[in-house]
Design a protein around this motif. Structure first.
Motif: not given
Length: 108
Positions: A6, A9, A13, A52
């Motif tokens: 991550l 993003l 997200m 997500i």
């Protein structure tokens, strides 16, 4: 060297994390908030949203705070808030670079 989980993003997200700044939400509330906040520009389908949320929970960005039947409610963690702020700063730098480039290329 492997990419940090991550590190950057996606737009979806980013908005999911942003939705939790206002407090705990369930998936349906997140999707509705994002749709309203983006004036319909970002639509989170169930497949996207429910991919997500578990990923964010696994990474410690959100935590489950309530379960009512199938409805699960999540809240932002300190780690999630920090990642949101990092991404916000990265996006601000991108916009600043783009604006500077616009000015530079229009001067020639």
């Amino acid at each position: 060297m492997g990419k940090r989980a991550l590190e950057t993003l996606t737009e979806s997200m980013f908005y999911v994390l942003m939705s939790f700044l206002g407090g705990a939400r369930c998936g349906t509330d997140v999707a509705a908030w994002v749709l309203q906040r983006t004036q319909g520009r970002v639509k989170l389908g169930p497949g996207t949203l429910y991919a997500i949320l578990p990923k964010f929970e696994e990474e410690g960005l959100i935590r489950e705070v309530a379960v009512e039947g199938r409805k699960r409610t999540y809240a932002l963690t300190d780690k999630g808030r920090a990642l949101y702020r990092e991404e916000l700063e990265r996006l601000r730098r991108c916009v600043a670079d783009a604006e500077e480039e616009e000015v530079r290329t229009h001067e020639t």
